[in-house]
Write an enzyme that holds these catalytic residues in place. Structure first.
Site, PDB file in Angstrom:
ATOM      1  N   LYS A 147      -0.042  -7.719  11.895  1.00  0.00           N
ATOM      2  CA  LYS A 147      -0.202  -7.276  10.510  1.00  0.00           C
ATOM      3  C   LYS A 147      -0.026  -5.773  10.382  1.00  0.00           C
ATOM      4  O   LYS A 147       0.786  -5.286   9.593  1.00  0.00           O
ATOM      5  CB  LYS A 147      -1.576  -7.701   9.995  1.00  0.00           C
ATOM      6  CG  LYS A 147      -1.961  -7.126   8.653  1.00  0.00           C
ATOM      7  CD  LYS A 147      -1.004  -7.522   7.559  1.00  0.00           C
ATOM      8  CE  LYS A 147      -1.294  -6.790   6.263  1.00  0.00           C
ATOM      9  NZ  LYS A 147      -0.357  -7.128   5.174  1.00  0.00           N
TER      10      LYS A 147
ATOM     11  N   GLY B  84      13.165   7.073  -2.561  1.00  0.00           N
ATOM     12  CA  GLY B  84      12.445   7.371  -3.792  1.00  0.00           C
ATOM     13  C   GLY B  84      11.413   8.449  -3.555  1.00  0.00           C
ATOM     14  O   GLY B  84      11.603   9.327  -2.709  1.00  0.00           O
TER      15      GLY B  84
ATOM     16  N   PHE C  71       0.708 -11.470   4.179  1.00  0.00           N
ATOM     17  CA  PHE C  71       1.891 -10.606   4.009  1.00  0.00           C
ATOM     18  C   PHE C  71       2.339 -10.626   2.558  1.00  0.00           C
ATOM     19  O   PHE C  71       3.498 -10.386   2.236  1.00  0.00           O
ATOM     20  CB  PHE C  71       3.000 -11.085   4.958  1.00  0.00           C
ATOM     21  CG  PHE C  71       2.603 -11.051   6.408  1.00  0.00           C
ATOM     22  CD1 PHE C  71       2.204 -12.202   7.067  1.00  0.00           C
ATOM     23  CD2 PHE C  71       2.571  -9.851   7.112  1.00  0.00           C
ATOM     24  CE1 PHE C  71       1.806 -12.178   8.393  1.00  0.00           C
ATOM     25  CE2 PHE C  71       2.176  -9.802   8.448  1.00  0.00           C
ATOM     26  CZ  PHE C  71       1.787 -10.971   9.089  1.00  0.00           C
TER      27      PHE C  71
ATOM     28  N   CYS D 106      -1.923  -1.222   0.594  1.00  0.00           N
ATOM     29  CA  CYS D 106      -1.724  -1.628   1.989  1.00  0.00           C
ATOM     30  C   CYS D 106      -1.046  -0.581   2.873  1.00  0.00           C
ATOM     31  O   CYS D 106      -1.628  -0.132   3.857  1.00  0.00           O
ATOM     32  CB  CYS D 106      -0.949  -2.939   2.019  1.00  0.00           C
ATOM     33  SG  CYS D 106      -1.956  -4.304   1.419  1.00  0.00           S
TER      34      CYS D 106
HETATM   35  C1  UDX Z   1      -7.787  -7.185   0.471  1.00  0.00           C
HETATM   36  C2  UDX Z   1      -8.062  -6.197   1.555  1.00  0.00           C
HETATM   37  O1  UDX Z   1      -8.600  -5.082   0.949  1.00  0.00           O
HETATM   38  C3  UDX Z   1      -6.834  -5.775   2.276  1.00  0.00           C
HETATM   39  O2  UDX Z   1      -7.179  -5.070   3.418  1.00  0.00           O
HETATM   40  C4  UDX Z   1      -6.104  -6.928   2.763  1.00  0.00           C
HETATM   41  O3  UDX Z   1      -4.890  -6.496   3.257  1.00  0.00           O
HETATM   42  C5  UDX Z   1      -5.918  -7.865   1.670  1.00  0.00           C
HETATM   43  O4  UDX Z   1      -7.126  -8.254   1.043  1.00  0.00           O
HETATM   44  P1  UDX Z   1      -7.038  -6.951  -1.990  1.00  0.00           P
HETATM   45  O5  UDX Z   1      -7.119  -8.407  -2.242  1.00  0.00           O
HETATM   46  O6  UDX Z   1      -5.962  -6.201  -2.630  1.00  0.00           O
HETATM   47  O7  UDX Z   1      -6.955  -6.592  -0.448  1.00  0.00           O
HETATM   48  O8  UDX Z   1      -8.497  -6.312  -2.257  1.00  0.00           O
HETATM   49  P2  UDX Z   1      -9.239  -6.187  -3.617  1.00  0.00           P
HETATM   50  O9  UDX Z   1      -8.303  -6.397  -4.737  1.00  0.00           O
HETATM   51  O10 UDX Z   1     -10.037  -4.947  -3.518  1.00  0.00           O
HETATM   52  O11 UDX Z   1     -10.240  -7.452  -3.611  1.00  0.00           O
HETATM   53  C6  UDX Z   1     -11.321  -7.556  -2.784  1.00  0.00           C
HETATM   54  C7  UDX Z   1     -12.336  -8.448  -3.521  1.00  0.00           C
HETATM   55  O12 UDX Z   1     -13.418  -8.708  -2.626  1.00  0.00           O
HETATM   56  C8  UDX Z   1     -12.930  -7.769  -4.752  1.00  0.00           C
HETATM   57  O13 UDX Z   1     -12.837  -8.620  -5.859  1.00  0.00           O
HETATM   58  C9  UDX Z   1     -14.384  -7.530  -4.365  1.00  0.00           C
HETATM   59  O14 UDX Z   1     -15.262  -7.639  -5.450  1.00  0.00           O
HETATM   60  C10 UDX Z   1     -14.610  -8.626  -3.358  1.00  0.00           C
HETATM   61  N1  UDX Z   1     -15.697  -8.372  -2.413  1.00  0.00           N
HETATM   62  C11 UDX Z   1     -15.845  -7.132  -1.869  1.00  0.00           C
HETATM   63  C12 UDX Z   1     -16.557  -9.425  -2.106  1.00  0.00           C
HETATM   64  O15 UDX Z   1     -16.432 -10.514  -2.626  1.00  0.00           O
HETATM   65  N2  UDX Z   1     -17.563  -9.188  -1.198  1.00  0.00           N
HETATM   66  C13 UDX Z   1     -17.775  -7.962  -0.675  1.00  0.00           C
HETATM   67  O16 UDX Z   1     -18.716  -7.818   0.105  1.00  0.00           O
HETATM   68  C14 UDX Z   1     -16.892  -6.899  -1.010  1.00  0.00           C
HETATM   69  C1  UDX Z   2       3.096  -4.587   1.088  1.00  0.00           C
HETATM   70  C2  UDX Z   2       3.893  -5.521   2.000  1.00  0.00           C
HETATM   71  O1  UDX Z   2       5.194  -5.689   1.468  1.00  0.00           O
HETATM   72  C3  UDX Z   2       3.198  -6.864   2.094  1.00  0.00           C
HETATM   73  O2  UDX Z   2       3.873  -7.715   3.029  1.00  0.00           O
HETATM   74  C4  UDX Z   2       1.774  -6.656   2.587  1.00  0.00           C
HETATM   75  O3  UDX Z   2       1.105  -7.837   2.649  1.00  0.00           O
HETATM   76  C5  UDX Z   2       1.057  -5.727   1.679  1.00  0.00           C
HETATM   77  O4  UDX Z   2       1.748  -4.516   1.565  1.00  0.00           O
HETATM   78  P1  UDX Z   2       2.836  -4.191  -1.484  1.00  0.00           P
HETATM   79  O5  UDX Z   2       2.003  -3.036  -1.081  1.00  0.00           O
HETATM   80  O6  UDX Z   2       2.375  -5.079  -2.547  1.00  0.00           O
HETATM   81  O7  UDX Z   2       3.114  -5.114  -0.186  1.00  0.00           O
HETATM   82  O8  UDX Z   2       4.231  -3.584  -1.965  1.00  0.00           O
HETATM   83  P2  UDX Z   2       5.720  -3.367  -1.405  1.00  0.00           P
HETATM   84  O9  UDX Z   2       6.663  -4.099  -2.276  1.00  0.00           O
HETATM   85  O10 UDX Z   2       5.779  -3.599   0.030  1.00  0.00           O
HETATM   86  O11 UDX Z   2       5.897  -1.792  -1.720  1.00  0.00           O
HETATM   87  C6  UDX Z   2       5.046  -0.889  -1.106  1.00  0.00           C
HETATM   88  C7  UDX Z   2       5.447   0.527  -1.534  1.00  0.00           C
HETATM   89  O12 UDX Z   2       6.676   0.881  -0.913  1.00  0.00           O
HETATM   90  C8  UDX Z   2       5.639   0.680  -3.034  1.00  0.00           C
HETATM   91  O13 UDX Z   2       5.093   1.911  -3.436  1.00  0.00           O
HETATM   92  C9  UDX Z   2       7.163   0.701  -3.201  1.00  0.00           C
HETATM   93  O14 UDX Z   2       7.567   1.474  -4.300  1.00  0.00           O
HETATM   94  C10 UDX Z   2       7.594   1.381  -1.890  1.00  0.00           C
HETATM   95  N1  UDX Z   2       8.956   1.015  -1.443  1.00  0.00           N
HETATM   96  C11 UDX Z   2       9.232  -0.277  -1.093  1.00  0.00           C
HETATM   97  C12 UDX Z   2       9.929   2.032  -1.343  1.00  0.00           C
HETATM   98  O15 UDX Z   2       9.677   3.201  -1.653  1.00  0.00           O
HETATM   99  N2  UDX Z   2      11.182   1.694  -0.896  1.00  0.00           N
HETATM  100  C13 UDX Z   2      11.496   0.401  -0.527  1.00  0.00           C
HETATM  101  O16 UDX Z   2      12.646   0.178  -0.118  1.00  0.00           O
HETATM  102  C14 UDX Z   2      10.501  -0.611  -0.640  1.00  0.00           C
END
Ligand code: UDX
Ligand code: UDX
Length: 442
Positions: A202, A251, A150, A258
Site C-alpha cells: 500500500k 501540474g 486502493f 493519501c
Molecule cells: C481512511 C484512512 O484515514 C486512510 O489512512 C486510509 O487510507 C483510508 O481510510 P478516509 O476514509 O478518507 O481514510 O478517512 P476519513 O474520511 O477521515 O474517515 C474516517 C472515519 O472514521 C470518520 O468518519 C471518523 O469519524 C471515523 N472514526 C474515526 C471512527 O469511526 N472511529 C474512530 O475511532 C476514529
Molecule cells: C490515491 C490513489 O490513487 C488511490 O489508489 C489510493 O487508494 C488513495 O490515494 P486519491 O488521493 O483519491 O487516490 O487521488 P488521485 O487520483 O490518485 O490523485 C492524487 C493527487 O495527485 C491529486 O491531487 C491529483 O491532482 C494529483 N495527480 C494525479 C497529478 O498531479 N498528476 C497525475 O497525473 C495524477
C-alpha cells in the site's frame, strides 16, 4: 456462498465505499462510526461526502445497510469486520494510529472467530503489533488480515467493483481465505501474501504514484527552460509500455488524504528503521515547491502582487470530490495573501469546506463572481466546468484577462483567441501569451 454479514468501522470515504460495495454484492453491512451527527445523517439517507454514485448506491441497498454508534451492533452478527478509521499524519510524519488502538481495545471476547480486516493505511509492522495486543488481551480468537484499499476519490465505487488487484495479507491462512472469498465475485487478481508485505504494498504503491507526479513536474519545469512541451513529452514517454501513460499529468502538485500522508509516513518509517529514504524526501520536497511555482508565474505577468486580485478556481484536491485535505489551494491562498494579493476563490462543490479552511479568502458562489475585477484567474483543480473559462463574459468581468492554468486544462490557442494572456505548466514560450505582448495589461 451465502453472503455473510459484514461490519465496517469508520464511515469515511473508504468505509462508505467499502460498505456500499459489499452491500451491492449482496451482503448485510453494519457501519459503525463514532461521530453521532454522521451516524444520524447516514441513517436518514444523507451522505456527508461528495463521491459520485455513492448516495444512490447506499439508497438502493438501504435494507441491507445499518448505521450505528455501537461497536457491539457492528460485531454482533458479523464474522468479518473492516477497519476504515482515520489514520491521519502526526506532526512527525508518523501515522496516528490512536483510532485503530481505540477499536482494538474496545473489542471483547467472542465465541465465533472474528476476522479484523485492516483497510486503513497503517505503517509496516502495525499488524504485528495489533496481533500482539490482541493476544495480550486473550483475544486469540480474533484474526487479523491486512487488506489495503486502493480507492481513488471521485472513482471509489468503480475502483471497488473493478480493482487492479486485491491484496490479502494474513497471519492465518484460513482468515485470508475468508477475506479472499468475499472478493471472489469481482473476478479480479487476488494477491495473497504476508501482513508486513501487504502493508508495504500500500505505502509503496502510493509512493510510486507520487514519485511519477513529482518526476513529471520536474520534467515540466525543465521543459519551460529548454522550449519543450510537457504535454508532448508526457505523451511520448507514456507510450513506452515499460512506463505507461498514467499519472504523468504535470501540474501544481499532488494533494489529498493519501499521497502526502503516506509518502511522509513511509519516509518516517524508513527513518525510524535507520534508513534515509532520499528519493522520497525529494518527491515530497518537489511537490511542496511545485505548489508554489505558479506564484512566480503570476509575478512574471503582473509584477508585484500587492493589491492585485487573484481568483483561485478549483479548491478540492482534485475534481469530483469536495475533499480539501492537503489540497494545493490550502498552500496557494496564504502564499498569495502573504504577497499582499486579494484572494477570491470558487469551487463547484467544496465551497462550504473552503469557507472554513481558507482564512482571509472570499469564497464566491459563482465562477463569474470570483473573477469579477480580478487581475488573474488561476486554475488549481481541473474541474470540467473550467473548460468554459476563456469566454467573453469572464474576459469582460476581469480587470486583467490573465489565465494561469495550473493543470494544463485549457487549449492555449483557444485561450489566446478569446483574448486572454495565458500561462501553463511546462509549456513552451510559444504557448504562453504575455499580457504586455498582447497589449492586455490594464
Ligand atoms: C481512511 C484512512 O484515514 C486512510 O489512512 C486510509 O487510507 C483510508 O481510510 P478516509 O476514509 O478518507 O481514510 O478517512 P476519513 O474520511 O477521515 O474517515 C474516517 C472515519 O472514521 C470518520 O468518519 C471518523 O469519524 C471515523 N472514526 C474515526 C471512527 O469511526 N472511529 C474512530 O475511532 C476514529
Ligand atoms: C490515491 C490513489 O490513487 C488511490 O489508489 C489510493 O487508494 C488513495 O490515494 P486519491 O488521493 O483519491 O487516490 O487521488 P488521485 O487520483 O490518485 O490523485 C492524487 C493527487 O495527485 C491529486 O491531487 C491529483 O491532482 C494529483 N495527480 C494525479 C497529478 O498531479 N498528476 C497525475 O497525473 C495524477
Amino acid at each position: 456462498m451465502p453472503a455473510e454479514p459484514i461490519g465496517v468501522l469508520g464511515a469515511g470515504w473508504v468505509g462508505l465505499a467499502t460498505a456500499a460495495g459489499f452491500a451491492d454484492l449482496g451482503h448485510r453491512v453494519t457501519v459503525r462510526d463514532v461521530v453521532p451527527e454522521r451516524v444520524t445523517a447516514l441513517s436518514a439517507g444523507e451522505v456527508p461526502i461528495h463521491e459520485p454514485g455513492l448516495a444512490e448506491l447506499l439508497e438502493r441497498h438501504r435494507e441491507r445497510l445499518r448505521f450505528t454508534l455501537e461497536l457491539d451492533e457492528a460485531l454482533e452478527s458479523a464474522g468479518i469486520v473492516f477497519v476504515c478509521v482515520g489514520t491521519p499524519s502526526t506532526y512527525s510524519g508518523d501515522a496516528d494510529l490512536s483510532a485503530v488502538w481505540q477499536v482494538i481495545d474496545e473489542l471483547a471476547g467472542c465465541e465465533e472467530r472474528l476476522v479484523l480486516v485492516m483497510k486503513s493505511t497503517v505503517p509496516v509492522g502495525a499488524g504485528e503489533r495489533v496481533r500482539r495486543r490482541l493476544d495480550d488481551r486473550g483475544l486469540e480468537n480474533v484474526g487479523y488480515v491486512s487488506n489495503p484499499e486502493f480507492l481513488a476519490e471521485g472513482t471509489a465505487l468503480a475502483n471497488f467493483r473493478n480493482p487492479d488487484r486485491v491484496v490479502v495479507g494474513s497471519f492465518a491462512e484460513a482468515d485470508g481465505d475468508r477475506v479472499e472469498a468475499l472478493y471472489a465475485p469481482l473476478g479480479s487478481p487476488i494477491l495473497r501474501t504476508d501482513v508486513a508485505s501487504a502493508e508495504m504494498i500500500k505505502l509503496a504503491s502510493n509512493a510510486a504514484l507520487a514519485t511519477r507526479i513529482s518526476f513529471i513536474n520536474e520534467i515540466a519545469n525543465v521543459c519551460e527552460l529548454v522550449g519543450a512541451d510537457i504535454e508532448e513529452v508526457a505523451r511520448g514517454v507514456g507510450l513506452d509500455r515499460r512506463v505507461g501513460p498514467h499519472f504523468l499529468r504535470a501540474g501544481i502538485g499532488y494533494g489529498g488524504s493519501c499521497f502526502p500522508k503516506d509518502a511522509s509516513a513511509l519516509k518516517q518509517l524508513a527513518a525510524n528503521s535507520g534508513y534515509h529514504f532520499q528519493l522520497l524526501a525529494s518527491v515530497i520536497e518537489v511537490n511542496e515547491l511545485q505548489k508554489r511555482r505558479v506564484v512566480q508565474k503570476l509575478r512574471g505577468q503582473l509584477g508585484s502582487l500587492r493589491g492585485k486580485t487573484v481568483a483561485l478556481l478549483g479548491l478540492s484536491f482534485k475534481p469530483h470530490t469536495n475533499d480539501m485535505r492537503e489540497s494545493p489551494s490550502l498552500v496557494l491562498a496564504p502564499r498569495l495573501l502573504a504577497e499582499g494579493a486579494i484572494v477570491r476563490a470558487w469551487d463547484p462543490v467544496a465551497g462550504e469546506e473552503a469557507r472554513q479552511l481558507l482564512i482571509g479568502v472570499e469564497v464566491a458562489a459563482t465562477l463569474l463572481e470570483a473573477v469579477e475585477g480580478a487581475d488573474a484567474a488561476l486554475i488549481v483543480t481541473e474541474w470540467p466546468e473550467l473548460r468554459k473559462l476563456p469566454c467573453s463574459d469572464v474576459r469582460d468581468a476581469m480587470r486583467t484577462p490573465l489565465i494561469v492554468d495550473g493543470r494544463n486544462l485549457l487549449d492555449p490557442a483557444a485561450v489566446r483567441a478569446a483574448g486572454f494572456a495565458y500561462e501553463a505548466i511546462g509549456r513552451p514560450s510559444a504557448v504562453v501569451a504575455r499580457l504586455d505582448e498582447a497589449g492586455l495589461r490594464s
